[in-house]
Scaffold this active site. Structure first.
Site, PDB file in Angstrom:
ATOM      1  N   HIS A  94      48.159  40.927  59.212  1.00  0.00           N
ATOM      2  CA  HIS A  94      47.542  40.336  58.014  1.00  0.00           C
ATOM      3  C   HIS A  94      47.016  38.941  58.381  1.00  0.00           C
ATOM      4  CE1 HIS A  94      47.063  38.698  54.004  1.00  0.00           C
ATOM      5  NE2 HIS A  94      47.119  39.937  53.542  1.00  0.00           N
ATOM      6  N   GLU A 166      39.848  43.324  56.095  1.00  0.00           N
ATOM      7  CA  GLU A 166      40.119  42.247  55.152  1.00  0.00           C
ATOM      8  C   GLU A 166      39.471  40.959  55.652  1.00  0.00           C
ATOM      9  OE1 GLU A 166      43.680  43.151  52.512  1.00  0.00           O
ATOM     10  OE2 GLU A 166      44.365  41.883  54.138  1.00  0.00           O
TER      11      GLU A 166
HETATM   12  C1  PEP Z   1      45.812  40.787  50.785  1.00  0.00           C
HETATM   13  O1  PEP Z   1      46.635  39.886  50.782  1.00  0.00           O
HETATM   14  O2  PEP Z   1      45.862  41.673  51.628  1.00  0.00           O
HETATM   15  C2  PEP Z   1      44.768  40.752  49.756  1.00  0.00           C
HETATM   16  C3  PEP Z   1      43.763  41.559  49.866  1.00  0.00           C
HETATM   17  O3  PEP Z   1      44.965  39.861  48.744  1.00  0.00           O
HETATM   18  P1  PEP Z   1      44.070  39.735  47.407  1.00  0.00           P
HETATM   19  O4  PEP Z   1      43.867  41.113  46.869  1.00  0.00           O
HETATM   20  O5  PEP Z   1      44.898  38.883  46.499  1.00  0.00           O
HETATM   21  O6  PEP Z   1      42.787  39.097  47.814  1.00  0.00           O
END
Ligand code: PEP
Length: 265
Positions: A94, A166
């Protein structure tokens, strides 16, 4: 057809009784879906009690992190070996762990290998920072993260893994979705296409087709359909919105409607 996979990452929120209450509320609102897999990633401390409380027909559990050695003198750590009978998935790499806890490419690679060695499915997070994006380095970053993280896996192991795209610049700071950038479907489409092409090149067609690729970054119910329309997106890693049972169950409901409207079920 790949099932939709939706993961709620609770991050460092909720003590044991708050977590239990949220699961209770989610049980009330979320049905058993044949074609949607819902995964909860609560804090480490609450995994054990929630594993007893959870209806396993509705939810699976994920850990948010684990340590790559199986056991030993590593004060404060919890290994994949210790988690193997408790969780189905572990989130690895992450952006918060890369940035705040200095997890480098090799550490992420070792964690992915430790997950697979312990029969836990890795949810590998990849994605560029805002600076890397502005410098035009996003694809190179994805390449380096994927190449290192998956380097000890076979094609069959990659096929069963999940990869979450992400972009760090699109992740919310908790429950506040205002004041930071939101990724557009076009940004996500080019990254997801790149990820699948990389997996196909290196691990073959079956892995490229079957590996699950998720999007994560400020996902709320209204944007679900737009992201699921992108070819190759199989679901979401949800942070802040997963702490609210209305919003999280609405994300699942919107995904189910999308499936129904597309005739995917
Ligand atoms: C995450 O922490 O993986 C994430 C996508 O957070 P958020 O949905 O709050 O942006």
């Amino acid at each position: 057809m790949r099932k939709i996979l939706i993961i709620g990452n609770w991050k460092m929120h909720l003590n044991a009784s708050q977590a239990s209450l949220l699961v209770h509320r989610l049980h009330e609102r979320i049905r058993i879906y044949r074609d949607i897999e819902v995964v909860l990633a609560p804090p480490m401390l609450t995994l054990q009690p929630l594993s007893v409380q959870l209806d396993r027909r509705k939810f699976r559990l994920a850990a948010q992190n684990a340590y790559q050695k199986d056991e030993g003198a590593f004060t404060g750590e919890v290994s994949f070996t210790m988690l193997r009978d408790l969780v189905h998935y572990v989130i690895i790499g992450h952006s918060e762990r890369r940035r705040l806890f200095h997890e480098d490419l090799d550490t992420v690679r070792d964690k992915v290998a430790a997950a697979v060695r312990n029969n836990i499915t890795p949810i590998l997070c990849v994605g560029e920072t805002k600076h890397e994006r502005d410098e035009g380095e996003a694809k190179q970053v994805l390449h380096d993260q994927l190449m290192t993280a998956l380097s000890n896996l076979t094609a069959a192991e990659v096929k069963d893994a999940a990869i979450a795209y992400e972009p760090a610049w699109a992740i919310s700071n908790g429950s506040d979705y205002i004041g930071h950038e939101i990724a557009k479907p076009d940004d996500v489409e080019s990254a997801v296409t790149y990820i699948r092409a990389y997996i196909t090149d290196v691990f073959g067609n079956t892995a490229g087709k079957q590996v699950r690729v998720l999007y994560g970054g400020s996902v709320v119910p209204d944007v679900v359909g737009g992201f699921l329309d992108i070819p190759g997106v199989d679901g979401f890693l949800v942070g802040g919105a997963s702490l609210n049972y209305h919003t999280f169950s609405d994300i699942i409901g919107a995904s189910q409607r999308w499936q129904r409207d597309k005739g995917e079920v």
